[in-house]
Design an enzyme around this catalytic site. Structure first.
Site, mmCIF file in Angstrom:
data_model
loop_
_atom_site.group_PDB
_atom_site.id
_atom_site.type_symbol
_atom_site.label_atom_id
_atom_site.label_comp_id
_atom_site.label_asym_id
_atom_site.label_seq_id
_atom_site.Cartn_x
_atom_site.Cartn_y
_atom_site.Cartn_z
ATOM 1 N N CYS A 152 0.836 -1.205 0.000
ATOM 2 C CA CYS A 152 0.000 0.000 0.000
ATOM 3 C C CYS A 152 0.869 1.253 0.000
ATOM 4 O O CYS A 152 1.348 1.684 1.050
ATOM 5 C CB CYS A 152 -0.942 0.002 1.201
ATOM 6 S SG CYS A 152 -2.012 1.447 1.250
ATOM 7 N N CYS A 155 -0.519 4.124 2.022
ATOM 8 C CA CYS A 155 -0.307 3.990 3.474
ATOM 9 C C CYS A 155 1.148 4.301 3.842
ATOM 10 O O CYS A 155 1.416 4.962 4.837
ATOM 11 C CB CYS A 155 -0.599 2.568 3.957
ATOM 12 S SG CYS A 155 -2.042 1.797 3.261
ATOM 13 N N ASP A 156 2.089 3.773 3.090
ATOM 14 C CA ASP A 156 3.484 3.768 3.530
ATOM 15 C C ASP A 156 4.426 4.667 2.727
ATOM 16 O O ASP A 156 5.538 4.935 3.167
ATOM 17 C CB ASP A 156 4.046 2.333 3.438
ATOM 18 C CG ASP A 156 3.286 1.378 4.347
ATOM 19 O OD1 ASP A 156 2.799 1.844 5.388
ATOM 20 O OD2 ASP A 156 3.172 0.194 4.010
#
Ligand code: NAP
Length: 331
Positions: A152, A155-156
């Site tokens: 992701c 997300c990261d």
């Protein structure tokens, strides 16, 4: 005695549904699931358990790790009386959409061969979707230890470790384009590694990525190994045509080869799925085609797949379940 409400799954959708349901005195029981390593990494708490820093969930100005966040969600749900059971739901008997069984009958599996039969008047399915991985041992090891391998980018990708570094995204679909485009803001060069010589992604998404000065596509390539001890240093590539191997130095690898909704235990229940295998919901509601069965989060959402959207759907499902239980005279 039948439970008023059973919630299956313990990611943001499941815990949010539990918080709302517990406060509404529905005495929810959450089946958090048992950890599994294969074929994909599945943990109670869901995909956030594989995320290091969450920086885009409102209310955490300094960020929070995925596991910490899920622990807080759980504590908040337990504070209002949610019961937590460390088992999977292995199968469900919902009756049929025309004649739902009352109450529903669910079979549990604690992962050690112990199974129980339980009953529930209402069920919220919040089992999420699992990111597909290539399946390489070093890929999984580095993903588990936060070593620069992720499924992701949203997300990261913004983490400091990826700033001004070469990064790679595996996949040729819209998700791969979206993630790679996002990463061009941070990485020095962002490579798309795709197994064919043409992309599956829509033209507009392709163009958005290809127009970036630091975007590059490596055609006909598959990742055959991920190199690095504590953090990824490189990937070993194989050309799908010439079979030649080459090393590509990268400090981040983002796998974007699709998701699989966690619906295996729902097959044969009469529940309706969409063409991608996700639980079908009507419009904005959480109701499925079986009255009394609701769904929330990634298991019913192929599009947004964010903690905040899953939490929102969990809230909707609890409110919908409460209204339905009220209508049925169960609460
Ligand atoms: P997808 O369309 O199924 O694409 C998966 C990609 O991964 C394909 O390019 C596929 O290669 C590749 N792949 C699959 N297994 C692989 C493996 N083992 N090794 C290497 N490569 C592999 O999945 P998605 O991109 O996640 O998209 C899912 C759905 O969401 C799509 O309908 C998409 O349009 C939609 N979506 C829309 C947006 C948007 O519009 N903003 C954003 C994201 C997703 P092949 O091409 O060779 O099969």
């Amino acid at each position: 005695m039948a439970h008023k409400l059973v919630i299956i799954g313990s990611g943001p959708a499941g815990w949010t549904a539990a918080i709302y349901a517990a406060r509404a005195q529905l005495d929810p029981v959450v089946y958090v699931g048992v950890p599994k390593q294969t074929p994909s990494i599945v943990l109670p708490g869901g995909q956030l358990m594989l995320t290091t820093e969450v920086e885009n969930y409102p209310g955490f100005p300094n960020g929070v790790t995925g596991p910490e966040m899920m622990e807080m969600f759980q504590k908040q749900a337990e504070r209002f009386g949610t019961r937590v059971v460390h088992a999977d739901i292995a199968s469900c008997d919902f009756g049929t959409p025309e004649k739902p069984r009352r109450p529903f009958v669910l079979k549990t599996d604690d992962g050690n061969g112990k199974s129980e039969t339980i009953e529930a008047h209402a069920v919220i399915i919040a089992t999420g979707a699992v990111a597909n991985w290539i399946g390489l041992p070093n890929e999984m090891r580095l993903a588990r230890q936060g070593g620069g391998v992720s499924a992701c980018a949203v997300c990261d990708g913004a983490l400091p470790a990826f700033r001004n570094q070469p990064l790679a995204v595996v996949g040729g679909g819209d998700t791969a384009m979206e993630e790679a485009t996002y990463l061009t803001k941070f990485g020095s060069t962002v490579y798309i590694i795709h197994r064919r010589d043409s992309l599956r992604a829509s033209k507009v998404m392709q163009q958005r990525f290809l127009s970036k000065p630091n975007a590059k596509v490596l055609w006909n390539k598959v990742v055959v190994d991920v190199l690095g001890e504590d953090h990824i240093e490189a990937v070993m590539l194989q050309d799908t045509v010439t079979k030649e191997r080459s090393r590509l130095d990268v400090r981040g690898l983002f796998v974007a080869i699709g998701h699989t909704p966690a619906t295996g235990f729902l097959q044969g229940t009469g529940l309706k799925f969409n063409d991608k295998g996700y639980v079908h919901l009507d419009h904005r509601h959480s109701a499925t085609n079986i009255e009394g069965v609701f769904a929330a989060g990634d298991v019913a959402d192929a599009e947004y797949r964010q903690a905040i959207t899953a939490a929102g759907m969990g809230c909707q499902a609890a409110l919908d379940a409460e209204r339905w239980l009220g209508k049925m005279g169960m609460v």
